[in-house]
Motif scaffolding. Structure first.
Motif, mmCIF file in Angstrom:
data_model
loop_
_atom_site.group_PDB
_atom_site.id
_atom_site.type_symbol
_atom_site.label_atom_id
_atom_site.label_comp_id
_atom_site.label_asym_id
_atom_site.label_seq_id
_atom_site.Cartn_x
_atom_site.Cartn_y
_atom_site.Cartn_z
ATOM 1 N N UNK A 178 4.602 6.967 9.671
ATOM 2 C CA UNK A 178 5.999 6.599 9.949
ATOM 3 C C UNK A 178 6.483 5.489 9.011
ATOM 4 N N UNK A 179 5.555 4.688 8.516
ATOM 5 C CA UNK A 179 5.901 3.615 7.585
ATOM 6 C C UNK A 179 6.072 4.144 6.156
ATOM 7 N N UNK A 180 5.769 5.426 5.945
ATOM 8 C CA UNK A 180 5.913 6.022 4.620
ATOM 9 C C UNK A 180 4.667 5.966 3.769
ATOM 10 N N UNK A 181 3.535 5.571 4.370
ATOM 11 C CA UNK A 181 2.274 5.522 3.631
ATOM 12 C C UNK A 181 1.679 6.925 3.576
ATOM 13 N N UNK A 182 1.353 7.393 2.383
ATOM 14 C CA UNK A 182 0.742 8.707 2.225
ATOM 15 C C UNK A 182 -0.742 8.622 2.583
ATOM 16 N N UNK A 183 -1.252 9.641 3.283
ATOM 17 C CA UNK A 183 -2.656 9.635 3.708
ATOM 18 C C UNK A 183 -3.316 10.939 3.280
ATOM 19 N N UNK A 186 0.840 -1.205 0.000
ATOM 20 C CA UNK A 186 0.000 0.000 0.000
ATOM 21 C C UNK A 186 0.870 1.248 0.000
ATOM 22 N N UNK A 187 0.724 2.044 -1.045
ATOM 23 C CA UNK A 187 1.503 3.285 -1.158
ATOM 24 C C UNK A 187 0.785 4.464 -0.524
ATOM 25 N N UNK A 188 -0.547 4.415 -0.489
ATOM 26 C CA UNK A 188 -1.296 5.541 0.056
ATOM 27 C C UNK A 188 -2.703 5.144 0.460
ATOM 28 N N UNK A 207 -9.029 13.796 -5.634
ATOM 29 C CA UNK A 207 -8.370 13.085 -4.532
ATOM 30 C C UNK A 207 -7.337 12.101 -5.062
ATOM 31 N N UNK A 208 -7.701 11.354 -6.112
ATOM 32 C CA UNK A 208 -6.763 10.380 -6.692
ATOM 33 C C UNK A 208 -5.578 11.081 -7.340
ATOM 34 N N UNK A 209 -5.836 12.176 -8.062
ATOM 35 C CA UNK A 209 -4.743 12.942 -8.674
ATOM 36 C C UNK A 209 -3.769 13.440 -7.617
ATOM 37 N N UNK A 210 -4.310 13.975 -6.523
ATOM 38 C CA UNK A 210 -3.444 14.512 -5.471
ATOM 39 C C UNK A 210 -2.718 13.414 -4.714
ATOM 40 N N UNK A 211 -3.360 12.262 -4.557
ATOM 41 C CA UNK A 211 -2.682 11.134 -3.920
ATOM 42 C C UNK A 211 -1.485 10.691 -4.752
ATOM 43 N N UNK A 212 -1.662 10.583 -6.056
ATOM 44 C CA UNK A 212 -0.561 10.177 -6.934
ATOM 45 C C UNK A 212 0.582 11.180 -6.857
ATOM 46 N N UNK A 238 -9.998 7.793 18.613
ATOM 47 C CA UNK A 238 -9.091 6.898 19.344
ATOM 48 C C UNK A 238 -8.093 6.206 18.430
ATOM 49 N N UNK A 239 -8.130 6.522 17.131
ATOM 50 C CA UNK A 239 -7.275 5.820 16.161
ATOM 51 C C UNK A 239 -6.085 6.645 15.693
ATOM 52 N N UNK A 240 -5.782 7.735 16.406
ATOM 53 C CA UNK A 240 -4.670 8.589 16.000
ATOM 54 C C UNK A 240 -3.352 7.819 15.956
ATOM 55 N N UNK A 241 -3.197 6.850 16.870
ATOM 56 C CA UNK A 241 -1.938 6.099 16.929
ATOM 57 C C UNK A 241 -1.683 5.334 15.629
ATOM 58 N N UNK A 242 -2.740 4.797 15.024
ATOM 59 C CA UNK A 242 -2.577 4.038 13.783
ATOM 60 C C UNK A 242 -2.261 4.951 12.604
ATOM 61 N N UNK A 243 -2.895 6.103 12.566
ATOM 62 C CA UNK A 243 -2.570 7.063 11.506
ATOM 63 C C UNK A 243 -1.086 7.426 11.566
ATOM 64 N N UNK A 244 -0.579 7.660 12.762
ATOM 65 C CA UNK A 244 0.822 8.055 12.914
ATOM 66 C C UNK A 244 1.769 6.907 12.568
ATOM 67 N N UNK A 245 1.394 5.688 12.921
ATOM 68 C CA UNK A 245 2.221 4.530 12.555
ATOM 69 C C UNK A 245 2.290 4.367 11.035
ATOM 70 N N UNK A 246 1.173 4.581 10.370
ATOM 71 C CA UNK A 246 1.156 4.479 8.911
ATOM 72 C C UNK A 246 2.017 5.565 8.272
#
Length: 360
Positions: A159-164, A134-136, A324-329, A149-157
């Motif tokens: 840190x893994x280099x996944x764009x959000x 998963x790239x993004x 959204x897809x254009x900006x993600x790419x 309560x899911x902020x920790x997972x967003x930050x882990x992703x």
């Protein structure tokens, strides 16, 4: 708009829509100067910004070319797309816009639905965290007006280099880009349509648990304040996702708080449609006794509810998905400087017969 941004917007549109393909040379500085009647310095500044964003690359002695932002061999080529629902009147079109744009660039889409619950969102994010392809992530946040309560997972992703990239709303606690309506400005336009029709006591019915409700309340307030109209919190009604799912009970309660009003601004067309039914069941004539405005310009607005066709603000739906897809790419392929992927659509009111023009 700054002069150099005219060049940026024009070239970006050509690239995003495929009119300029990867590896293709963009128009020369002289051509751009002539087209926009700008100085060479201004055009060079625009091109340098596009180079920083990773959208184009300059080759010494050859010119400037569109960067190849297609998924490459051996690269992570999956973009996870997570929306709250699948059967809402907005999401099928938005998902279609995302998928077609990703597919054109060689990316595949991994689609999930959170049902607007933090538990399901956590499960989806955990599953994505365990993948290596998963790239993004293009994510519609869950109950975005409330701390998550899911902020920790967003930050882990991250840190893994996944764009959000968030769509339709955003979490104030996270500095993540978003593509959405400019909800505050759109609500301001909607309420102004009521003000221009001579209404002075205007209530609202807004969602408490989604960030769009917060921003639309901001626009509602701004319109009243600028017009010098009285504001009463007694006319403000907050509902949540469960209230809408449970039917008309919450709208009966809202009606009690709207008795002094001649008009009401609703969170979206679905809410406005339910409000019309409750008003009519209680002997109100719509729009003569109560004018009403919604948002999204859905089939509900266009087809009408019990003979009332809704004045509404359109939602860009498929265009939002494409953007959204254009900006993600672009985020995945961004250059040395991080690309600012936030984009907010501006929309105007579509007038129909749900507004009664009052005599002044």
């Amino acid at each position: 708009m700054s002069k150099y941004k005219q060049v940026i917007n024009w070239l970006t549109e050509k690239i995003d829509t495929g009119k300029l393909s990867p590896g293709e040379k963009i128009p020369s500085e002289n051509e751009l100067c002539d087209r926009f009647s700008l100085s060479r310095q201004t055009v060079r500044h625009a091109i340098s910004k596009l180079v920083e964003d990773g959208l184009v690359e300059t080759r010494q002695g050859s010119g400037t070319f569109v960067s190849d932002q297609r998924a490459g061999e051996g690269e992570r080529n999956v973009v996870a797309v997570v929306t709250t629902y699948v059967d809402d009147y907005i999401f099928p079109s938005t998902i279609r816009g995302i998928e077609s744009t990703l597919s054109d660039k060689g990316y595949s889409m991994l689609l999930s639905f959170s049902n607007n619950t933090v538990g399901k969102e956590r499960q989806i994010l955990t599953d994505i965290l365990g993948r290596n392809d998963v790239a993004g992530i293009i994510m519609e946040p869950v109950k975005s007006a409330l701390p998550s309560p899911n902020m920790d997972l967003y930050k882990k992703l991250q840190n893994k280099g996944v764009k959000i990239l968030l769509i339709n709303s955003f979490y104030p606690e996270l500095t993540l880009p978003h593509v959405s309506l400019n909800d505050a400005d759109c609500a301001y336009n909607a309420v102004n349509a009521l003000i221009e029709a001579g209404h002075e006591k205007i209530g609202c019915v807004l969602k408490l648990d989604d960030g769009q409700g917060r921003e639309r309340y901001r626009g509602y307030l701004k319109a009243l304040m600028e017009a010098g109209l009285p504001f009463s919190y007694d006319h403000v009604n907050w509902i949540d996702t469960i209230d809408i799912r449970d039917g008309k009970k919450a709208f009966q309660m809202a009606l009690e708080r709207l008795r002094e009003c001649t008009a009401v601004f609703c969170y979206n067309d679905q809410v406005a449609g339910m409000m019309i039914e409750v008003l009519q069941e209680n002997g109100y004539r719509v729009p003569e006794d109560m004018s009403i405005v919604g948002m999204d310009d859905s089939d509900i607005a266009r087809n009408g509810v019990n003979g009332v066709r809704l004045t509404s603000i359109p939602h860009p739906k498929e265009k939002l998905g494409e953007k959204a897809a254009q900006n993600m790419i672009r985020m995945i392929h961004e250059g040395k400087l991080a690309f600012n992927a936030t984009f907010e659509f501006e929309e105007n009111v579509i007038l129909r017969n749900s507004i009664y023009k009052r005599k002044k």
